[in-house]
Design an enzyme around this catalytic site. Structure first.
Site, PDB file in Angstrom:
ATOM      1  N   LYS A 187       0.841  -1.200   0.000  1.00 30.37           N
ATOM      2  CA  LYS A 187       0.000   0.000   0.000  1.00 30.37           C
ATOM      3  C   LYS A 187       0.887   1.265   0.000  1.00 30.37           C
ATOM      4  O   LYS A 187       2.074   1.196   0.290  1.00 30.37           O
ATOM      5  CB  LYS A 187      -0.907   0.008   1.245  1.00 30.37           C
ATOM      6  CG  LYS A 187      -1.825  -1.220   1.324  1.00 30.37           C
ATOM      7  CD  LYS A 187      -2.863  -1.225   0.217  1.00 30.37           C
ATOM      8  CE  LYS A 187      -3.959  -2.230   0.435  1.00 30.37           C
ATOM      9  NZ  LYS A 187      -3.871  -3.430  -0.406  1.00 30.37           N
TER      10      LYS A 187
HETATM   11  C1  LIG Z   1      -9.865  -3.189  -1.285  1.00 28.61           C
HETATM   12  C2  LIG Z   1      -9.202  -3.954  -0.178  1.00 28.61           C
HETATM   13  N1  LIG Z   1      -9.932  -4.354   0.863  1.00 28.61           N
HETATM   14  C3  LIG Z   1      -9.397  -5.023   1.900  1.00 28.61           C
HETATM   15  C4  LIG Z   1      -8.054  -5.337   1.916  1.00 28.61           C
HETATM   16  C5  LIG Z   1      -7.534  -6.146   3.053  1.00 28.61           C
HETATM   17  O1  LIG Z   1      -6.435  -5.585   3.702  1.00 28.61           O
HETATM   18  P1  LIG Z   1      -5.344  -6.532   4.375  1.00 28.61           P
HETATM   19  O2  LIG Z   1      -4.546  -7.158   3.273  1.00 28.61           O
HETATM   20  O3  LIG Z   1      -4.524  -5.580   5.203  1.00 28.61           O
HETATM   21  O4  LIG Z   1      -6.049  -7.526   5.193  1.00 28.61           O
HETATM   22  C6  LIG Z   1      -7.244  -4.932   0.856  1.00 28.61           C
HETATM   23  C7  LIG Z   1      -5.812  -5.218   0.870  1.00 28.61           C
HETATM   24  O5  LIG Z   1      -5.252  -5.928   0.108  1.00 28.61           O
HETATM   25  C8  LIG Z   1      -7.827  -4.243  -0.232  1.00 28.61           C
HETATM   26  O6  LIG Z   1      -7.105  -3.867  -1.284  1.00 28.61           O
END
Ligand SMILES: Cc1ncc(COP(=O)(O)O)c(C=O)c1O
Length: 365
Positions: A187
Site C-alpha cells: 500500500k
Molecule cells: C480493497 C481492499 N480491501 C481489503 C483489503 C484487506 O487488507 P489486508 O490485506 O490488510 O487484510 C485490501 C488489501 O489488500 C484491499 O485492497
C-alpha cells in the site's frame, strides 16, 4: 536503466530509511517490547492528526478492520450487506464471516460502486454497504451518504487502498460510520508486514472498536464484549512510525509519475487512462489502464522486462465461495480489460518514460 522494471520492488527503500528501520528493530529488541507500548500510541496520534480523524485505532490488518467494523455495528445473521462485484476478496469475505449475506452491486467504468443501482440492490434486510475506494479513488461519498441516511443503512468504507485520498478536508474513511485501512506492505503507506486501522466519529463506537480489537477489554482484565486479538504488532507500529515522514514526499513522486504517464499516453485512443488520478480525491495507489488487448499488452511488457499486475482478474460473485447469479456487465468488462502499470515512489521518471515508449510501440507492431 535497469534491465527489468518490476511492478513494485520494496527492496528499493532508500538506504537512509533502511538504516532507520534496522535501528528501530534494534531499539525494540533491546527494550524487549513486542506488544502494545508507546509506539502504538504514537502511531495512533500521528494518524489521527494526518487524517483529521476524531477516533482511530490501529489493528492487525485491513481484513480484520472490516470484520470488526461489521461486528461493532451488530451486523450478522439475517442481514444483507451491499458490496461491489469488483474488489479484493476481503470486502465480501468479512460479510460471510459475520454470518451476513453479501449482496453484490455492479461498478461504473472506473471500478467504483455504480450509485445509480443502489435502489435496485436494496432489500428490506439491507443493514450496511461497504463502498471500496478502488485503486485509491474516492467513491462519490456525499451522494452515497445521502442515500444511506434515507434508507438507514450503515456505511463502512473500505479505504484499504485509499490512505492519503481526501475530498476537501475529509479523508477517505471519515465519510461513513466506520473507515477501514490496510497498511499491507504494497500500500502507499505500508508496514513491513501486516497492519491496519479503523476510524470513526462516534466516541461510544470508538470504544467498542477498541474493545473488539483487544478481547473485548476496555482495560486489562475488564471484558465487556466477546472480542478477539486483532492488535497490531509493536514492531509494525514502530516501522510505520519510521516510514510516516516519507509518506508525503512519496505521494508527490507518485503524483508526478502519474502525470508523466498521462502526458505520454494521452494520445493513444486504444488505451483508457485512469480518471481523476491527479486529483486529491485519488491517492495514486494504482495506475490502472484499460484496453481490449490487455493480455497481449501484459505479455508484451513482460517480454520487455516490465512487470504489471491485474486488479482483479475475476469478479467476486463468480468465485466459488461467493457465487451470485446475476450479471455485472461493467465489472465483468473490467476484469478482462484492466492492467496496472508500475507506479511507486521508487521508480524514476526515466523508467516511466521507458514504459510509455514501449506501450506506444506496442500498437505500432
Ligand atoms: C480493497 C481492499 N480491501 C481489503 C483489503 C484487506 O487488507 P489486508 O490485506 O490488510 O487484510 C485490501 C488489501 O489488500 C484491499 O485492497
Amino acid at each position: 536503466m535497469p534491465a527489468k522494471i518490476p511492478f513494485l520492488d520494496l527492496s528499493r527503500f532508500p538506504k537512509k530509511l533502511q538504516t532507520e528501520l534496522k535501528n528501530k528493530f534494534s531499539e525494540l529488541l533491546e527494550k524487549g517490547i513486542f506488544s502494545g507500548s508507546e509506539e502504538v500510541e504514537i502511531l495512533e496520534a500521528e494518524l489521527k492528526k494526518y487524517l483529521g480523524a476524531p477516533f482511530l485505532s490501529v489493528c492487525s490488518n485491513g481484513t480484520d478492520a472490516l470484520e470488526i467494523a461489521l461486528r461493532a455495528l451488530n451486523i450478522g445473521q439475517g442481514d444483507d450487506v451491499i458490496v461491489p462485484a469488483l474488489s479484493w476478496v476481503s470486502t465480501a469475505e468479512v460479510v460471510l464471516l459475520c454470518g451476513a449475506r453479501p449482496v453484490f452491486i455492479d461498478t461504473n467504468s472506473e471500478g467504483l460502486i455504480d450509485l445509480s443501482l443502489l435502489d435496485q440492490v436494496y432489500t428490506s434486510k439491507t443493514k450496511a454497504i461497504i463502498p471500496v475506494h478502488l485503486y485509491g479513488n474516492l467513491v462519490d461519498m456525499p451522494t452515497l451518504i445521502d442515500w444511506a441516511k434515507i434508507k438507514q443503512v450503515k456505511v463502512i468504507e473500505d479505504a484499504a487502498q485509499a490512505f492519503g485520498a481526501f475530498q476537501g478536508n475529509c479523508s477517505a474513511g471519515l465519510f461513513g460510520d466506520i473507515g477501514c485501512f490496510s497498511f499491507y506492505p504494497t500500500k502507499n503507506f505500508g508496514a513491513l508486514g501486516e497492519a491496519g486501522a479503523l476510524t470513526c466519529k462516534d466516541e461510544e463506537l470508538a470504544r467498542k472498536l477498541k474493545a473488539l480489537i483487544n478481547h473485548g477489554q476496555i482495560k486489562r482484565d475488564h471484558h465487556i464484549l466477546v472480542g478477539r486479538n486483532a492488535r497490531i504488532d509493536t514492531l509494525q507500529a514502530g516501522f510505520l512510525n519510521t516510514i510516516l515522514p516519507y509518506f508525503e514526499p512519496w505521494q508527490k513522486q507518485r503524483k508526478f509519475l502519474a502525470h508523466v504517464y498521462l502526458e505520454e499516453l494521452k494520445h493513444l485512443e486504444w488505451l483508457k487512462l485512469p480518471r481523476d488520478i491527479e486529483k486529491s480525491t485519488h491517492n495514486a495507489h494504482l495506475f490502472t489502464v484499460q484496453c481490449r488487448e490487455r493480455d497481449q499488452l501484459k505479455s508484451y511488457l513482460e517480454e520487455k522486462g516490465v512487470g504489471t499486475s491485474i486488479h482483479y482478474p475475476r469478479i467476486i460473485p463468480k468465485m466459488k465461495p461467493y457465487l451470485f447469479d446475476q450479471n455485472f456487465t461493467a465489472s465483468e468488462q473490467l476484469v478482462s480489460h484492466v492492467l496496472s502499470l508500475p507506479l511507486n515512489p521508487f521508480l524514476s521518471q526515466q523508467e516511466v518514460l521507458h514504459i510509455c515508449k514501449l506501450i506506444k510501440n506496442f500498437k505500432l507492431k
